[in-house]
Motif scaffolding. Structure first.
Motif, mmCIF file in Angstrom:
data_model
loop_
_atom_site.group_PDB
_atom_site.id
_atom_site.type_symbol
_atom_site.label_atom_id
_atom_site.label_comp_id
_atom_site.label_asym_id
_atom_site.label_seq_id
_atom_site.Cartn_x
_atom_site.Cartn_y
_atom_site.Cartn_z
ATOM 1 N N ASN A 298 0.826 -1.344 0.050
ATOM 2 C CA ASN A 298 -0.007 0.073 0.069
ATOM 3 C C ASN A 298 0.761 1.274 0.269
ATOM 4 N N GLY A 299 0.418 2.351 -0.044
ATOM 5 C CA GLY A 299 0.844 3.602 -0.513
ATOM 6 C C GLY A 299 1.571 3.976 0.807
ATOM 7 N N LEU B 92 5.870 4.637 1.719
ATOM 8 C CA LEU B 92 6.471 5.516 2.569
ATOM 9 C C LEU B 92 7.539 5.084 3.550
ATOM 10 N N SER C 209 -2.164 17.568 4.209
ATOM 11 C CA SER C 209 -2.377 16.280 3.334
ATOM 12 C C SER C 209 -3.111 15.167 4.093
ATOM 13 N N TYR C 210 -3.002 13.907 3.466
ATOM 14 C CA TYR C 210 -3.853 12.953 4.222
ATOM 15 C C TYR C 210 -2.927 12.311 5.420
ATOM 16 N N THR D 184 0.997 10.821 5.524
ATOM 17 C CA THR D 184 2.050 11.337 5.518
ATOM 18 C C THR D 184 3.067 11.861 6.672
ATOM 19 N N ALA E 184 1.066 9.625 -3.822
ATOM 20 C CA ALA E 184 -0.273 8.874 -3.814
ATOM 21 C C ALA E 184 -1.222 9.328 -4.722
ATOM 22 N N TYR F 222 -4.560 2.455 -4.004
ATOM 23 C CA TYR F 222 -5.933 2.084 -3.467
ATOM 24 C C TYR F 222 -6.649 2.481 -4.515
ATOM 25 N N TYR G 268 -9.045 18.723 3.313
ATOM 26 C CA TYR G 268 -9.118 17.966 4.617
ATOM 27 C C TYR G 268 -9.686 19.053 5.628
#
Ligand SMILES: *Cc1c(COP(=O)(O)O)cnc(C)c1O
Length: 385
Positions: free
Chosen positions: A62-63, A67, A88-89, A92, A168, A192, A320
């Motif tokens: 997965n992403g 990382l 960001s999500y 991160t 991502a 994803y 977000y």
């Protein structure tokens, strides 16, 4: 599905368009039975390298793992600082804390949504002032548009730190310096399902031109196996991409450039039709986004507007709601400056419209119509230029 129900991302339409190709690709894996690290995984890695121009691609689970594997290969941990954008999500920043390092939040630009180079420099100074070793700058190409890699690379080079691009949301995007995947020392992405290039489950990949780092990350994702032979040469983990997901991604990659073109056509169509009080996203000169999100801004009244549009049956997402430096588990970590005004402003101003490669004009007109009705019904103060 009834015609009046709208999806934020219509994966069913994509499946109908791709027809039987994906079913046949899955059936081939069921027949050969090499479900883990089967031949499709290596073929996919080669095709992804050719697609983006990176020398090495390592697929993984997965992403987020992508990382973590990058940070682990660089040996980043306690006493090290990693500069991250505050908008960001959560993955991160999560990976930096999981690695035992200290994230330092930098601000983002209100127009591009991406990390601000001057704030990165301030964050590096904060890290040094705290006695931490700045080791890494982790950029994010938010919503699909590449960050300012000319300036960010110059900072990384001057400081002798590694540039990791969390792509991502931007795999497939273009910039004046090349395609995403070849713009940083290490680039990571996610497959994803809702990402621009998505599989039918979790998946991710890492890109680098550095042969030694590539070998280490390839070993780390598979329990620390040596490149040749079965020896275990380091503490690794299991973060392999399933063969079935690789087979699905091979079919999706074959049509990815066409899908990117369709997403850009949909973005242009939105931009030409949005009510004047809604600010469309801006793509900087020489760049092309892959539109992981089509994210707009309003000067005020965002939440009432979003509620009205949702009530009209149009799915809206907010990416977000809270900037990362104000998300409780991460709010104690250092920042470039006391206020990160770009990130704080955006979290109250943005919302994202339905966006995918199968978005038709009729559906977009319904979205725009709902926005028009909601902007006249709710008192949205027009933005100043
Ligand atoms: C989706 C995403 C990730 C995590 O990817 P997963 O495959 O869900 O682990 C990391 N960073 C950003 C910016 C993302 O959007």
């Amino acid at each position: 599905m009834p015609a009046n129900v709208m999806d934020f991302i219509d994966l069913a339409a994509q499946r109908r368009r791709l027809g039987d190709r994906i079913d046949r690709a899955i059936a081939r894996v069921l027949d050969h039975g090499r479900f883990v690290l089967g031949p499709e995984v290596e073929t996919l890695e080669q095709r992804l390298e050719a697609f983006c121009g990176a020398r090495h691609c390592i697929t993984c689970a997965n992403g987020t793992d992508a990382l973590e594997l990058a940070l682990s290969a660089l040996g980043i941990g306690r006493g090290d600082a990693v500069i991250v954008p505050a908008f960001s999500y959560v993955a991160t920043v999560e990976v930096v804390v999981s690695a035992g390092a200290t994230p330092i939040f930098a601000d983002v630009d209100r127009t591009s949504f991406n990390i601000v180079p001057a704030s990165v420099e301030a964050a590096i100074a904060v890290a040094k002032g705290m006695g931490l070793v700045p080791r890494c700058l982790m950029t994010v190409d938010l919503f699909g548009q590449p960050a300012d890699y000319a300036a960010l690379r110059a900072i990384a080079t001057a400081e002798g730190i590694t540039l990791i691009a969390d792509a991502a949301q931007s795999f497939g995007a273009r910039s004046p310096w090349g395609r995403v995947g070849a713009l940083a020392d290490i680039t990571t992405t996610s497959f994803y399902p809702a990402k621009p290039l998505g599989c039918y489950g979790d998946g991710g990949a890492i890109f680098t031109d550095d042969a030694r780092l590539a070998e280490v990350m390839r070993s780390l994702r598979n329990h620390g196996h040596a490149a040749q032979g079965g020896a275990f040469v380091r503490v690794g983990r299991n973060s392999r991409l399933d063969t079935i997901q690789a087979a699905i991604l091979l079919e999706k990659l074959a049509v990815f450039d066409d899908e990117i073109a369709a997403r850009n056509a949909a973005a242009d169509r939105y931009a030409a039709r949005l009510p004047a009080s809604i600010t469309p996203p801006v793509i900087e000169a020489g760049k092309q986004s892959v539109w992981a999100q089509y994210t707009v801004k309003v000067a005020s009244g965002r939440d009432a507007l979003v509620a009205a549009v949702r009530a009209a049956g149009v799915p809206i997402a907010i990416h977000y709601m809270t900037p990362l430096h104000l998300v409780p588990p991460y709010s104690g970590f250092p920042r470039a400056t006391a206020r990160l005004e770009g990130a704080e402003y955006l979290s109250g101003a943005v919302f994202s419209l339905p966006m995918h490669a199968d978005l038709d004009a009729e559906t977009q007109d319904r979205v725009v119509g709902a926005l028009e009705r909601a902007t006249t019904a709710t008192t949205v103060v027009p933005r100043r230029a």
